[in-house]
Scaffold this active site. Structure first.
Site, PDB file in Angstrom:
ATOM      1  N   GLN A  32       7.301  -4.164  35.848  1.00  0.00           N
ATOM      2  CA  GLN A  32       6.687  -2.855  36.063  1.00  0.00           C
ATOM      3  C   GLN A  32       5.397  -2.730  35.249  1.00  0.00           C
ATOM      4  O   GLN A  32       5.390  -2.958  34.045  1.00  0.00           O
ATOM      5  CB  GLN A  32       7.689  -1.756  35.661  1.00  0.00           C
ATOM      6  CG  GLN A  32       7.232  -0.355  35.965  1.00  0.00           C
ATOM      7  CD  GLN A  32       7.137  -0.068  37.460  1.00  0.00           C
ATOM      8  OE1 GLN A  32       8.024  -0.422  38.229  1.00  0.00           O
ATOM      9  NE2 GLN A  32       6.055   0.562  37.872  1.00  0.00           N
ATOM     10  N   LYS A  61      13.707   2.077  42.195  1.00  0.00           N
ATOM     11  CA  LYS A  61      13.854   0.740  42.777  1.00  0.00           C
ATOM     12  C   LYS A  61      15.324   0.329  42.774  1.00  0.00           C
ATOM     13  O   LYS A  61      15.827  -0.263  43.734  1.00  0.00           O
ATOM     14  CB  LYS A  61      12.981  -0.266  42.010  1.00  0.00           C
ATOM     15  CG  LYS A  61      11.507  -0.078  42.358  1.00  0.00           C
ATOM     16  CD  LYS A  61      10.525  -0.751  41.437  1.00  0.00           C
ATOM     17  CE  LYS A  61       9.118  -0.274  41.826  1.00  0.00           C
ATOM     18  NZ  LYS A  61       8.063  -0.702  40.916  1.00  0.00           N
ATOM     19  N   ASP A  69       6.012  -8.274  44.452  1.00  0.00           N
ATOM     20  CA  ASP A  69       4.934  -7.268  44.380  1.00  0.00           C
ATOM     21  C   ASP A  69       3.670  -7.765  45.084  1.00  0.00           C
ATOM     22  O   ASP A  69       2.743  -7.000  45.308  1.00  0.00           O
ATOM     23  CB  ASP A  69       4.582  -6.988  42.907  1.00  0.00           C
ATOM     24  CG  ASP A  69       5.125  -5.658  42.421  1.00  0.00           C
ATOM     25  OD1 ASP A  69       5.403  -4.794  43.269  1.00  0.00           O
ATOM     26  OD2 ASP A  69       5.250  -5.484  41.192  1.00  0.00           O
TER      27      ASP A  69
END
Ligand code: NDP
Length: 284
Positions: free
Chosen positions: A96, A52, A119
């Site tokens: 995460q 990322k 997300d």
């Protein structure tokens, strides 16, 4: 023999478009910033977080990384999220997953401001997606849609079968296919005679976490087959949920593993971060 839809190619295109948008925003004096939080030392998560960061560099997005020890308490994590929610410099926040067992994932997802939820996991954004009013895109399913579009495949009127009903992949995948007028069936582990459904699919999206489960005899001639699964086998090789060798002989299009859906997830994350910056600056 199926045509390959390359996630490397499509993700490079999507990141290129995101980079152009970042440049335009920078010219207006607006910078774009993504904060990524990693708790614990899961090696796979560390690789994802690093990927990322690299994608942010490619797109001109500033990336902040918070690498926290496994012993971090839920309260400490929530305090950091609150700080990032209130930080005007930070446009997107990503924590995460999976988190260590002593931290409740739902509590953490709910704590991220829906305006910074790149997300697209927050219930507000999930709800918006399902009523067709979403700002952020669910990263992996939206990546699948980009691949389908890139290959010039029409979804309207097609029989679409999704294998898997997780909140992250299967359910939002069904919503996106339905939003483009596909006739959608979602299968799961309690589905009886799975192959009756898969054999009927014009577009088959497989996200079942079962290595090479879908074989050529389970697929209709000329189907479009998208493989979301990713597994590292004991010999170190990577494979998906689809048995590539038998399915590519029957399908019209297929996505490979690696180099298929995998790179798309991060590309859409970049798109969402740009969207967050535009939204927070009153540009959309
Ligand atoms: P989950 O484990 O959360 O969900 C798996 C789904 O598959 C469940 O809905 C389960 O049904 C269903 N399933 C399991 N076995 C069967 C079966 N025999 N027949 C029919 N359905 C079955 O996985 P995720 O959705 O998170 O991920 C799916 C795959 O995609 C994984 O391999 C994962 O690694 C990969 N992935 C890849 C990403 C990428 O960027 N490329 C991103 C996210 C995931 P039930 O609900 O009944 O248990």
């Amino acid at each position: 023999m199926a045509k390959i839809i390359s996630g490397k190619e499509v993700s490079a295109f999507v990141k290129g478009e995101a980079a152009k948008e970042v440049k335009t925003l920078n010219e207006k004096g607006i910078s774009v910033c993504l904060a990524v939080i990693l708790v614990g030392d899961d090696p796979a998560s560390a690789v994802y977080v690093n990927n990322k960061k690299k994608a942010c560099e490619v797109c001109g997005i500033k990336s902040l990384q918070y690498i926290l020890p496994e012993s971090t308490t839920e309260q400490e994590l929530l305090t950091l999220i609150e700080k990032l929610n209130n930080d005007m410099e930070v446009n997107g926040i990503l924590c995460q997953l999976p988190l260590p067992e002593h931290i409740n994932e739902e509590t953490v997802i709910n704590a991220i401001s829906p305006k910074k939820d790149v997300d697209c996991f927050h219930p507000e954004n999930v709800g918006r997606l399902h009523i067709g009013n979403g700002t952020f895109k669910p990263c992996t399913p939206a990546g699948v849609m980009e691949m389908i579009h890139f290959a010039g495949i029409q979804v309207r009127g097609k029989k679409c079968v999704v294998v898997g009903r997780s909140n992250i992949v299967g359910k939002p995948m069904g919503a996106l296919l339905m939003a483009e007028d596909g006739t959608v069936t979602i299968c799961h582990s309690k589905t009886q005679n799975l192959e009756e459904y898969t054999k009927n699919a014009d577009i088959l999206v497989v996200a079942m976490r079962q290595p090479r489960y879908i074989t050529g005899d389970m697929v209709k001639d000329s189907a479009v087959v998208v493989d979301v699964g990713i597994h590292r086998l004991d010999d170190g090789t990577l494979c998906g949920d689809v048995d590539f060798n038998s399915v590519e002989k029957k399908a019209s299009y297929i996505t490979p593993v690696p180099g298929g859906v995998g790179p798309m997830t991060i590309a859409i994350l970049m798109q969402n971060t740009v969207t967050a910056a535009k939204m927070q600056n009153g540009l959309i």
